[in-house]
Design a protein around this motif. Structure first.
Motif, short mmCIF file in Angstrom:
data_model
loop_
_atom_site.label_atom_id
_atom_site.label_comp_id
_atom_site.label_asym_id
_atom_site.label_seq_id
_atom_site.Cartn_x
_atom_site.Cartn_y
_atom_site.Cartn_z
N TYR A 95 0.81 -1.26 0.08
CA TYR A 95 -0.09 0.04 -0.03
C TYR A 95 0.85 1.29 -0.14
CZ TYR A 95 -3.51 -3.61 1.39
OH TYR A 95 -4.11 -4.67 1.44
N ALA A 96 2.06 0.94 0.47
CA ALA A 96 3.04 2.27 0.50
C ALA A 96 3.46 2.84 -0.79
CB ALA A 96 3.94 1.88 1.53
N THR A 97 3.49 1.73 -1.82
CA THR A 97 4.08 2.22 -3.14
C THR A 97 2.77 1.75 -4.20
OG1 THR A 97 5.17 -0.22 -3.45
CG2 THR A 97 6.41 1.47 -2.40
N PHE A 98 1.71 1.41 -3.89
CA PHE A 98 0.65 1.22 -4.58
C PHE A 98 1.17 0.16 -5.74
CE2 PHE A 98 0.37 5.70 -3.07
CZ PHE A 98 -0.92 5.37 -2.43
N SER A 99 1.70 -1.03 -5.40
CA SER A 99 2.29 -1.76 -6.35
C SER A 99 2.12 -3.26 -5.83
CB SER A 99 3.75 -1.74 -6.67
OG SER A 99 4.34 -1.70 -5.52
N ARG A 100 1.85 -4.23 -6.55
CA ARG A 100 1.99 -5.61 -6.38
C ARG A 100 3.21 -6.38 -5.99
NH1 ARG A 100 -2.87 -8.82 -9.86
NH2 ARG A 100 -4.50 -7.68 -9.18
N LEU A 101 3.48 -7.03 -4.87
CA LEU A 101 4.64 -7.66 -5.01
C LEU A 101 4.89 -8.88 -5.75
CD1 LEU A 101 4.51 -7.64 -0.79
CD2 LEU A 101 5.69 -6.12 -2.29
N PRO A 102 5.96 -9.21 -5.75
CA PRO A 102 6.27 -10.19 -6.92
C PRO A 102 5.95 -11.66 -6.48
CG PRO A 102 8.28 -8.84 -6.62
CD PRO A 102 7.36 -8.36 -5.52
N ALA A 103 5.88 -11.78 -5.12
CA ALA A 103 5.53 -13.24 -4.47
C ALA A 103 4.13 -13.01 -4.36
CB ALA A 103 6.14 -13.24 -3.22
N THR A 104 3.37 -14.21 -4.59
CA THR A 104 2.12 -14.52 -4.07
C THR A 104 1.93 -15.05 -2.94
OG1 THR A 104 1.98 -16.52 -5.36
CG2 THR A 104 1.40 -14.44 -6.59
N ARG A 105 0.57 -15.33 -2.42
CA ARG A 105 0.30 -15.86 -1.11
C ARG A 105 -0.75 -17.06 -1.55
NH1 ARG A 105 -2.26 -11.82 0.50
NH2 ARG A 105 -0.85 -10.95 2.22
N ARG A 106 -0.35 -18.16 -1.25
CA ARG A 106 -0.93 -19.31 -1.29
C ARG A 106 -2.27 -19.40 -0.11
NH1 ARG A 106 -0.57 -25.14 -3.61
NH2 ARG A 106 -0.39 -23.90 -5.45
N VAL A 107 -3.50 -19.53 -0.93
CA VAL A 107 -4.71 -19.63 0.16
C VAL A 107 -5.37 -21.04 -0.10
CG1 VAL A 107 -6.62 -18.46 0.67
CG2 VAL A 107 -4.92 -17.16 0.15
N HIS A 108 -5.37 -21.81 0.97
CA HIS A 108 -5.97 -23.03 0.96
C HIS A 108 -7.43 -22.96 1.08
CE1 HIS A 108 -2.33 -25.33 0.45
NE2 HIS A 108 -1.78 -24.55 1.28
N PRO A 109 -8.22 -23.92 0.57
CA PRO A 109 -9.64 -23.80 0.83
C PRO A 109 -9.94 -24.16 2.48
CG PRO A 109 -9.13 -25.42 -0.84
CD PRO A 109 -7.95 -25.01 -0.22
N HIS A 110 -11.11 -23.30 2.89
CA HIS A 110 -11.50 -23.52 4.40
C HIS A 110 -12.90 -23.58 4.28
CE1 HIS A 110 -7.42 -21.78 4.78
NE2 HIS A 110 -7.32 -22.23 6.22
N ARG A 111 -13.38 -24.05 5.38
CA ARG A 111 -15.08 -24.11 5.45
C ARG A 111 -15.57 -22.95 5.31
NH1 ARG A 111 -19.06 -27.29 4.09
NH2 ARG A 111 -20.71 -27.56 5.52
N LEU A 112 -14.96 -21.86 5.82
CA LEU A 112 -15.59 -20.62 5.88
C LEU A 112 -14.78 -19.62 5.13
CD1 LEU A 112 -17.61 -18.27 6.65
CD2 LEU A 112 -16.36 -18.21 8.87
N ILE A 113 -14.88 -18.74 3.99
CA ILE A 113 -14.02 -17.93 3.34
C ILE A 113 -14.61 -16.48 3.68
CG2 ILE A 113 -12.95 -17.06 1.38
CD1 ILE A 113 -11.62 -19.43 2.34
N VAL A 114 -14.20 -15.64 4.19
CA VAL A 114 -14.84 -14.15 4.55
C VAL A 114 -13.77 -13.20 3.38
CG1 VAL A 114 -15.39 -12.34 5.92
CG2 VAL A 114 -15.14 -14.80 6.94
N VAL A 115 -14.53 -12.66 2.77
CA VAL A 115 -13.67 -11.64 1.90
C VAL A 115 -14.35 -10.14 2.25
CG1 VAL A 115 -15.41 -11.82 -0.13
CG2 VAL A 115 -13.40 -10.92 -0.44
N GLU A 116 -13.45 -9.43 2.53
CA GLU A 116 -13.74 -8.11 2.83
C GLU A 116 -13.05 -6.97 2.32
OE1 GLU A 116 -12.05 -5.64 4.75
OE2 GLU A 116 -10.18 -6.45 5.14
N GLY A 117 -13.68 -5.84 2.07
CA GLY A 117 -13.27 -4.73 1.24
C GLY A 117 -14.38 -3.73 1.23
N ILE A 118 -14.12 -2.50 0.69
CA ILE A 118 -15.08 -1.48 0.72
C ILE A 118 -15.86 -1.85 -0.66
CG2 ILE A 118 -13.73 0.36 1.86
CD1 ILE A 118 -13.27 1.48 -1.15
N LEU A 119 -15.46 -2.49 -1.70
CA LEU A 119 -16.38 -2.47 -2.83
C LEU A 119 -16.80 -3.85 -3.18
CD1 LEU A 119 -13.75 -0.63 -4.91
CD2 LEU A 119 -16.18 0.18 -4.52
N VAL A 120 -16.83 -4.97 -2.03
CA VAL A 120 -17.24 -6.22 -2.34
C VAL A 120 -18.68 -6.56 -2.77
CG1 VAL A 120 -17.77 -8.10 -0.74
CG2 VAL A 120 -15.35 -7.24 -0.46
#
Length: 242
Positions: A95-120
């Motif tokens: 957020y400080a540079t308004f850019s995506r980082l080269p590395a991604t984040r692996r997210v595994h399936p879960h019983r509950l996925i909560v997605v949050e954000g102003i524009l969801v």
């Protein structure tokens, strides 16, 4: 991240939207903590579009509160994959540079996925992936105060930057996109109290989510969970559903 034991089961996807500083992240975290080891919170902000090709100072003035700032199609695809039991490689955002980082984040399936954000709830493609839609509301002056504290403490953005952006992008985008998206909500949470009061204030919502998870079976028509024989999302919120 180790996949949870119940990752093979169909997942619930809950969306939490509302103005910046309303308490979306706190609501999402509370719901996730109620399902220890089998819930995960996805930040829609992770899917902000990379601005690294934009020179400074234009980059610092980018409108990150407009729906076009979010790669919502990719977010929706990832939510669908997680529901289907497949892991995803989600982007990471600086957020400080308004850019995506080269590395991604692996997210595994879960019983509950909560997605949050102003524009969801403002994105149609994301809304289609949500089984329960929550809008967290709060007075805008309180939201601004919370936003100032957050940006300075955790995002490397000074008070001056936030105050400059508020009349340019934050408030106008709330009025144009975020506020109107409340009509898509199944549940509206009013969060105008101190943070420590919120867990008790949303007791009913927490019980509802727990009941959905415990009673859920797949709807043969949609492949999505149902609760007590009623498809999730069929209960209208204020103003109905669209």
């Amino acid at each position: 991240m180790t996949p949870p034991a119940h990752a093979a089961r169909r997942a619930w996807v809950v969306g939490v939207a509302g103005p910046t500083g309303s308490g979306k992240s706190l609501v999402a975290d509370i719901l996730a903590r109620d399902q220890p080891g089998d819930a995960f919170v996805v930040g829609a902000d992770w899917y902000c579009r990379d601005q690294s090709a934009v020179p400074w100072p234009e980059r610092a003035d980018a409108n990150m509160d407009h729906p076009d700032a979010i790669e919502d199609t990719l977010l929706a695809e990832h939510l669908a994959a997680l529901r289907a039991g497949r892991p995803v490689e989600s982007p990471q955002y600086d957020y400080a540079t308004f850019s995506r980082l080269p590395a991604t984040r692996r997210v595994h399936p879960h019983r509950l996925i909560v997605v949050e954000g102003i524009l969801v709830l403002a994105s149609e493609v994301v809304r289609r992936e949500l089984d329960l839609r929550i809008y967290v509301d709060a007075p805008l002056d309180l939201c601004l105060h919370r936003r100032l504290l957050r940006d300075e403490s955790s995002r490397g953005l000074g008070v001056a930057h936030t105050l400059r952006q508020y009349p340019r992008t934050i408030r106008p985008m709330f009025e144009r996109f975020v506020g109107p998206s409340k009509r898509h909500a199944d549940v509206v949470v009013h969060n105008d109290g101190p943070p420590e009061s919120l867990p008790d204030a949303i007791t009913g919502l927490r019980k509802r989510v727990r009941a959905m998870l415990s009673d859920a079976e797949a709807d043969p028509a949609t492949g999505r969970p149902t609760a007590a024989g009623v498809p999730v999302g069929s209960e209208p919120g204020p103003g109905g559903r669209r």
